[in-house]
Design an enzyme around this catalytic site. Sequence first.
Site, PDB file in Angstrom:
ATOM      1  N   GLU A 155       0.825  -1.204   0.000  1.00  0.00           N
ATOM      2  CA  GLU A 155       0.000   0.000   0.000  1.00  0.00           C
ATOM      3  C   GLU A 155       0.863   1.260   0.000  1.00  0.00           C
ATOM      4  O   GLU A 155       1.914   1.317   0.646  1.00  0.00           O
ATOM      5  CB  GLU A 155      -0.935  -0.013   1.214  1.00  0.00           C
ATOM      6  N   CYS A 201       3.561   8.410   1.260  1.00  0.00           N
ATOM      7  CA  CYS A 201       4.039   7.401   2.204  1.00  0.00           C
ATOM      8  C   CYS A 201       4.264   6.101   1.434  1.00  0.00           C
ATOM      9  O   CYS A 201       3.321   5.530   0.879  1.00  0.00           O
ATOM     10  CB  CYS A 201       3.013   7.216   3.315  1.00  0.00           C
ATOM     11  N   CYS A 221       5.869  -7.309   7.422  1.00  0.00           N
ATOM     12  CA  CYS A 221       6.908  -6.850   8.332  1.00  0.00           C
ATOM     13  C   CYS A 221       7.148  -7.918   9.385  1.00  0.00           C
ATOM     14  O   CYS A 221       6.200  -8.555   9.867  1.00  0.00           O
ATOM     15  CB  CYS A 221       6.492  -5.536   9.003  1.00  0.00           C
ATOM     16  N   CYS A 262       5.249  -5.152  15.819  1.00  0.00           N
ATOM     17  CA  CYS A 262       4.877  -4.114  16.784  1.00  0.00           C
ATOM     18  C   CYS A 262       3.417  -4.325  17.180  1.00  0.00           C
ATOM     19  O   CYS A 262       2.558  -4.611  16.337  1.00  0.00           O
ATOM     20  CB  CYS A 262       5.088  -2.728  16.195  1.00  0.00           C
ATOM     21  N   CYS A 318       0.389  -2.379  15.334  1.00  0.00           N
ATOM     22  CA  CYS A 318       0.494  -2.142  13.896  1.00  0.00           C
ATOM     23  C   CYS A 318      -0.147  -3.261  13.083  1.00  0.00           C
ATOM     24  O   CYS A 318       0.100  -4.451  13.323  1.00  0.00           O
ATOM     25  CB  CYS A 318       1.962  -1.993  13.517  1.00  0.00           C
ATOM     26  N   GLU A 327       9.938  -2.411   7.599  1.00  0.00           N
ATOM     27  CA  GLU A 327      11.024  -1.689   8.261  1.00  0.00           C
ATOM     28  C   GLU A 327      12.076  -1.366   7.203  1.00  0.00           C
ATOM     29  O   GLU A 327      12.790  -2.247   6.716  1.00  0.00           O
ATOM     30  CB  GLU A 327      11.626  -2.550   9.375  1.00  0.00           C
ATOM     31  N   SER A 385      11.674   6.363   8.327  1.00  0.00           N
ATOM     32  CA  SER A 385      11.206   6.040   9.668  1.00  0.00           C
ATOM     33  C   SER A 385      11.621   4.621  10.027  1.00  0.00           C
ATOM     34  O   SER A 385      11.391   3.687   9.254  1.00  0.00           O
ATOM     35  CB  SER A 385       9.677   6.157   9.732  1.00  0.00           C
ATOM     36  N   SER A 387      10.444   5.462  15.537  1.00  0.00           N
ATOM     37  CA  SER A 387       9.205   5.044  16.199  1.00  0.00           C
ATOM     38  C   SER A 387       9.533   4.656  17.638  1.00  0.00           C
ATOM     39  O   SER A 387       9.958   3.533  17.899  1.00  0.00           O
ATOM     40  CB  SER A 387       8.582   3.866  15.451  1.00  0.00           C
ATOM     41  N   HIS A 406       7.521   5.462  20.970  1.00  0.00           N
ATOM     42  CA  HIS A 406       6.268   4.948  21.538  1.00  0.00           C
ATOM     43  C   HIS A 406       6.302   4.605  23.027  1.00  0.00           C
ATOM     44  O   HIS A 406       5.270   4.243  23.591  1.00  0.00           O
ATOM     45  CB  HIS A 406       5.771   3.733  20.759  1.00  0.00           C
ATOM     46  N   ASN A 435      -4.655   4.938  15.922  1.00  0.00           N
ATOM     47  CA  ASN A 435      -5.626   4.632  14.877  1.00  0.00           C
ATOM     48  C   ASN A 435      -6.042   3.173  15.019  1.00  0.00           C
ATOM     49  O   ASN A 435      -5.187   2.281  15.047  1.00  0.00           O
ATOM     50  CB  ASN A 435      -5.023   4.892  13.493  1.00  0.00           C
ATOM     51  N   CYS A 460      -1.652   6.068  10.110  1.00  0.00           N
ATOM     52  CA  CYS A 460      -0.460   5.457  10.693  1.00  0.00           C
ATOM     53  C   CYS A 460      -0.820   4.186  11.454  1.00  0.00           C
ATOM     54  O   CYS A 460      -1.714   4.173  12.305  1.00  0.00           O
ATOM     55  CB  CYS A 460       0.194   6.454  11.637  1.00  0.00           C
TER      56      CYS A 460
END
Length: 368
Positions: free
Chosen positions: A93, A106, A113, A117, A120, A167, A198, A220, A222, A297, A340
Amino acid sequence: MENKVNFFDYDRVSLEAFFSSIDEPSYRARQVFQWVHRRKVINLADMTDLSVELRHRLSSLGSFELPKVVEERRSQDGTIKWLTTLWDGNIVETVLIPEVKRNTLCISSQAGCALKCAFCATGRQGFSRNLSTSEIIGQLWLAEEIVSNYRQEQFKLSNIVMMGMGEPLLNYSNVVSAMKIMLDDFAYGLSRRRVTLSTAGVVPGIDLLGSDCPVSLAVSLHAADDNLRSRLVPLNKKYPISVLLNACRRYSKNNLNSTVTFEYILLKDVNDSESDALKLTSLLGDLPSKVNLIPYNQVEGTGFMVPNIDVINKFRMILNDAGIITITRKTRGSDIDAACGQLAGRVDEYSNRQQNKKVPDEKVKISG
């Protein structure tokens, strides 16, 4: 001819080497770059400042192959998400975030991945493979071409963020090659501050990036302590916060004290307390930095919730009062799962059998 090359896989230095290998002057790479990335011409027959003989020869050696956009989704806020299929059936995407003074794209770097996380959507899909340079830069090429067709005028993106699926520093070579194309004056000509990578905190990759391709760095984070961050970002067990922040200090120092952006997803009753904010101010006090607060989100199945606005505002105020530039990022594209942490694509089922294997990259690996 078998084993034709995809010329989209070449940055300009690599393309110069290719032309030298076939006894052509290296400046041919500049000519081709301008045709492909500036004028959006990928048919070799139309590159009229190359001789007919050279065009035929290049056609026998390679071509310009792009991934295919299979679906477009538009948010009520103007955000656009494209689902792009790769040669092996994986779907990644790409998200365009248009604003009054800038247009940000983006871009994804992996199909799936491996970092898992907790908040995510991408990590919940598992990991399939790294994207090639052509599959990364192809997302940029296609976005500009598609929007130009909408508007009936040439469309230029102002900012690129390597914040999509995957990543980036675990696909180091291909990501750096793609970013060099983004920065190249004969291609997209973006400044280094307008290209942001990122990372969840792949420390060896941060150190390499600082010398190979020093773009804007976002981390990132967090969480402000290792116990919590290891729960949210399992990579922290390999590269704990102190090690990560030292790498960020090196990156900043080696690049004219550039500012490092720290991304902090706010999760209700998890990492959103005043105590968390104070710990964060202590961590970042001596580092040129800014903080992007990201209200969570929703991702189905995670169990997390977004804090209320008063908690978010208080958290931001504590950081700002400590002299740390802090903004609350406006949620964009959540109604099309483009915000995100929501990007998932569709990863080949093969990845579900491969999730525990190390991510392949010849320069940066997680070990031990």
